[in-house]
Design a protein around this motif. Sequence first.
Motif, PDB file in Angstrom:
ATOM      1  N   ARG A  47       0.560  -0.951  -0.009  1.00 50.52           N
ATOM      2  CA  ARG A  47       0.044   0.053   0.259  1.00 50.52           C
ATOM      3  C   ARG A  47       1.197   0.877  -0.572  1.00 50.52           C
ATOM      4  NH1 ARG A  47      -4.588   0.379   3.684  1.00 50.52           N
ATOM      5  NH2 ARG A  47      -5.914  -0.606   1.495  1.00 50.52           N
ATOM      6  N   ASP A  48       0.295   1.812  -0.940  1.00 55.20           N
ATOM      7  CA  ASP A  48       1.718   2.874  -0.690  1.00 55.20           C
ATOM      8  C   ASP A  48       0.731   4.471  -0.886  1.00 55.20           C
ATOM      9  OD1 ASP A  48       3.260   5.210  -1.655  1.00 55.20           O
ATOM     10  OD2 ASP A  48       3.275   4.678  -3.924  1.00 55.20           O
ATOM     11  N   ALA A  49       0.295   5.173   0.484  1.00 53.88           N
ATOM     12  CA  ALA A  49      -0.133   5.897   0.810  1.00 53.88           C
ATOM     13  C   ALA A  49       0.152   7.579   0.769  1.00 53.88           C
ATOM     14  CB  ALA A  49      -0.476   5.857   2.824  1.00 53.88           C
ATOM     15  N   HIS A  50      -0.386   8.110   0.377  1.00 56.08           N
ATOM     16  CA  HIS A  50      -0.404   9.531  -0.140  1.00 56.08           C
ATOM     17  C   HIS A  50      -1.598  10.617   1.156  1.00 56.08           C
ATOM     18  CE1 HIS A  50       1.101   7.964  -2.874  1.00 56.08           C
ATOM     19  NE2 HIS A  50       1.892   8.347  -3.285  1.00 56.08           N
ATOM     20  N   HIS A  51      -2.046  11.515   1.617  1.00 55.05           N
ATOM     21  CA  HIS A  51      -2.711  12.743   2.041  1.00 55.05           C
ATOM     22  C   HIS A  51      -2.488  13.492   1.483  1.00 55.05           C
ATOM     23  CE1 HIS A  51      -1.722  11.393   6.970  1.00 55.05           C
ATOM     24  NE2 HIS A  51      -2.594   9.709   5.555  1.00 55.05           N
ATOM     25  N   LEU A  52      -3.759  14.243   1.152  1.00 50.87           N
ATOM     26  CA  LEU A  52      -4.107  15.180   0.306  1.00 50.87           C
ATOM     27  C   LEU A  52      -4.651  16.002   1.307  1.00 50.87           C
ATOM     28  CD1 LEU A  52      -6.491  14.036  -2.367  1.00 50.87           C
ATOM     29  CD2 LEU A  52      -4.159  14.266  -2.545  1.00 50.87           C
TER      30      LEU A  52
ATOM     31  N   ALA B 121      -6.883  10.130   2.323  1.00 48.26           N
ATOM     32  CA  ALA B 121      -6.042   9.460   2.571  1.00 48.26           C
ATOM     33  C   ALA B 121      -6.432   9.054   1.341  1.00 48.26           C
ATOM     34  CB  ALA B 121      -6.072   8.748   3.681  1.00 48.26           C
ATOM     35  N   VAL B 122      -5.255   8.800   0.200  1.00 46.85           N
ATOM     36  CA  VAL B 122      -5.422   7.765  -0.876  1.00 46.85           C
ATOM     37  C   VAL B 122      -3.901   7.744  -0.855  1.00 46.85           C
ATOM     38  CG1 VAL B 122      -4.773   8.330  -2.991  1.00 46.85           C
ATOM     39  CG2 VAL B 122      -6.129   9.840  -2.427  1.00 46.85           C
ATOM     40  N   SER B 123      -4.679   5.607  -1.188  1.00 44.72           N
ATOM     41  CA  SER B 123      -3.319   4.623  -1.591  1.00 44.72           C
ATOM     42  C   SER B 123      -3.538   3.666  -3.180  1.00 44.72           C
ATOM     43  CB  SER B 123      -3.931   3.747  -0.356  1.00 44.72           C
ATOM     44  OG  SER B 123      -5.071   3.010  -0.454  1.00 44.72           O
ATOM     45  N   VAL B 124      -2.122   4.329  -3.825  1.00 41.65           N
ATOM     46  CA  VAL B 124      -2.376   3.036  -4.453  1.00 41.65           C
ATOM     47  C   VAL B 124      -2.286   1.458  -3.759  1.00 41.65           C
ATOM     48  CG1 VAL B 124      -0.890   1.752  -6.570  1.00 41.65           C
ATOM     49  CG2 VAL B 124      -1.129   4.517  -5.718  1.00 41.65           C
ATOM     50  N   ASP B 125      -2.843   0.519  -4.028  1.00 36.77           N
ATOM     51  CA  ASP B 125      -2.623  -0.853  -3.421  1.00 36.77           C
ATOM     52  C   ASP B 125      -2.398  -2.040  -5.006  1.00 36.77           C
ATOM     53  OD1 ASP B 125      -3.139   0.386  -1.358  1.00 36.77           O
ATOM     54  OD2 ASP B 125      -5.932  -0.245  -1.304  1.00 36.77           O
ATOM     55  N   THR B 126      -1.380  -2.573  -4.937  1.00 32.02           N
ATOM     56  CA  THR B 126      -0.846  -3.820  -5.637  1.00 32.02           C
ATOM     57  C   THR B 126      -1.204  -4.867  -4.688  1.00 32.02           C
ATOM     58  OG1 THR B 126       0.653  -2.152  -6.335  1.00 32.02           O
ATOM     59  CG2 THR B 126       0.872  -4.570  -6.636  1.00 32.02           C
TER      60      THR B 126
ATOM     61  N   GLU C 178      -7.345   3.773  -3.766  1.00 27.99           N
ATOM     62  CA  GLU C 178      -8.482   3.986  -2.879  1.00 27.99           C
ATOM     63  C   GLU C 178      -8.636   5.431  -2.293  1.00 27.99           C
ATOM     64  OE1 GLU C 178     -10.495   1.308   0.297  1.00 27.99           O
ATOM     65  OE2 GLU C 178      -8.317   2.960   1.407  1.00 27.99           O
ATOM     66  N   VAL C 179      -9.528   6.058  -2.254  1.00 26.17           N
ATOM     67  CA  VAL C 179      -9.701   7.826  -2.075  1.00 26.17           C
ATOM     68  C   VAL C 179     -10.702   7.349  -1.019  1.00 26.17           C
ATOM     69  CG1 VAL C 179     -10.041  10.266  -2.110  1.00 26.17           C
ATOM     70  CG2 VAL C 179      -9.598   8.281  -4.243  1.00 26.17           C
ATOM     71  N   ARG C 180     -10.112   7.928  -0.118  1.00 23.91           N
ATOM     72  CA  ARG C 180     -11.004   7.887   1.911  1.00 23.91           C
ATOM     73  C   ARG C 180     -10.931   8.784   2.212  1.00 23.91           C
ATOM     74  NH1 ARG C 180      -8.348   4.313   3.981  1.00 23.91           N
ATOM     75  NH2 ARG C 180      -6.786   5.659   6.052  1.00 23.91           N
ATOM     76  N   LEU C 181     -12.103   9.795   2.820  1.00 23.01           N
ATOM     77  CA  LEU C 181     -12.582  10.812   2.950  1.00 23.01           C
ATOM     78  C   LEU C 181     -12.137  11.195   4.304  1.00 23.01           C
ATOM     79  CD1 LEU C 181     -13.631  13.874   2.153  1.00 23.01           C
ATOM     80  CD2 LEU C 181     -15.494  13.030   3.232  1.00 23.01           C
ATOM     81  N   ALA C 182     -11.412  11.507   4.714  1.00 20.05           N
ATOM     82  CA  ALA C 182     -10.588  12.664   6.063  1.00 20.05           C
ATOM     83  C   ALA C 182     -12.450  12.951   7.083  1.00 20.05           C
ATOM     84  CB  ALA C 182      -9.778  13.336   6.532  1.00 20.05           C
TER      85      ALA C 182
END
Length: 512
Positions: free
Chosen positions: A119-124, A134-139, A158-162
Amino acid sequence: MADSTREIARTYEVMGVARLPDLTRVAGVASVAHRGVDELDALHYDTEDLRLTADSLSLRRCPDGHDAGWHLTIPIAPNLRDDLREPLSDTVPHSFAGLLRSRIRDNALVPVARLLGTRDAHHLNDADGTLLAAVSVDTVRAERPAGGPAAACWTTIEVRLADGGDPALLDLVEQRLRRAGAHPVTAPSALARALAATDPDRAPASARGRSTPETAAPATAGDHVLAYLRAQTEEIVALDPAVRRDLLDSVHRMRVATRRLRSALRTYRKILDRNVTDPVGDELRWLAAELGVGRDQEVLDARLRADLDELPGTLTLGPVRARLRIWSTARGGDSRARVLAVLDGPRYLTLLNRLDALLAGPPLLPAASRAPGRTLSRAVLKDYARLAARVDRARDLPPGHARDLALHDARKAAKRARYAAEAARPALGKPADRFAGRMKALQTLLGDHQDSVVARDALRDLAVRAHAAGEPSFTWGLLHGREEAVAAARERRLPRAWRRASRPGLRRALDG
């Protein structure tokens, strides 16, 4: 109690290697912060016939990392889910087993798939550094739980609202992702996708082990009645975890579904053999009564507190609020513990199994094969005739206890006629919809009258107890008089409400 997080999230398919587009071009997003790459390892559990997967629930055990522990994901609505978490252990947590009991019954939970990956995680973040999403690129790589050559790989975003975030942000992010070639996932869950890829010959059983509903629209009267019964049964099963978690209004909604089921079984006795359905109806009546123990007291308490709040302080004599609190506690007892005991008991699970059996092998009568229009409308109008007789009887009685009882009987008949019309709505269309609306309005009026009757009985009891304790009973008597006035006002409104509910043209339209 498990830790619970409500998440608003969307997931997207990605073909090939995923690279996030520049999300700082999304309105409101000032920066994208990389949060690192985590390892994913989750062993998913289900019954042998995949009952949880059929309902898009996910139970998984994560052995390490920041996700270490047991996770249970329950869908609430599209893109909305509750994620519950318990500490890591060797067996399924007791709390999770309870939340899943209405679905799994006596079936064992076994490993069905293992999902691994990264899971490659990023925060907007906005300009102030506040987290927006929170946005994650899941392989992901899916394997059978015992390992082996069968495997499948895919990548999702996946884009998950704060918490407290604006859902409109998800639309803006989706626009950017779609332009980059991503599109919403089609699989109902990651587990469903894994099972389809690793074991394509094994499909999830229909929900709760019942026979799969026909995909075609209901054609016969029996089809329509069974579709309604199935929907209400699924509502009970789906609300079971919410009741166990003490979520807002869940007990009331479960009780309504139980009553709708029982009402339909009684209304449509020309379609389903009552020798089979009557015993089921008796058990539904028991369940509704058990669910109502605490709910009825809550409604009464709220009404009495509201009555007190409307009084000026000069008319509130004595420790009335303390008296009401003591009285309510004594009457209510531990209603929640009682409800949980019912849901964990064998009688409730037996009822759910009997409902499943009824739907899988319905005891259809010859009328079930007929066209729905005439058959269903006659059943609805029969319930209406019962209501009309009860309303006429109540209006012929003088004010007093007998009339109160008769109006309560009319209220129950109005509710049954309403439920009958709601069940027939897909077949009868707008006439049934309008008829149900009229019945609901009448039911509400008669319900407020009955609530006043119950409140007056409670106020008299409170006055007696206050007097015996040497407290002033003036306030209780005053509230009793006000409730009498409310009941009288509802009775004065009844003739006009009944004329609207019994409009001949509406009945003729219902009858086709």
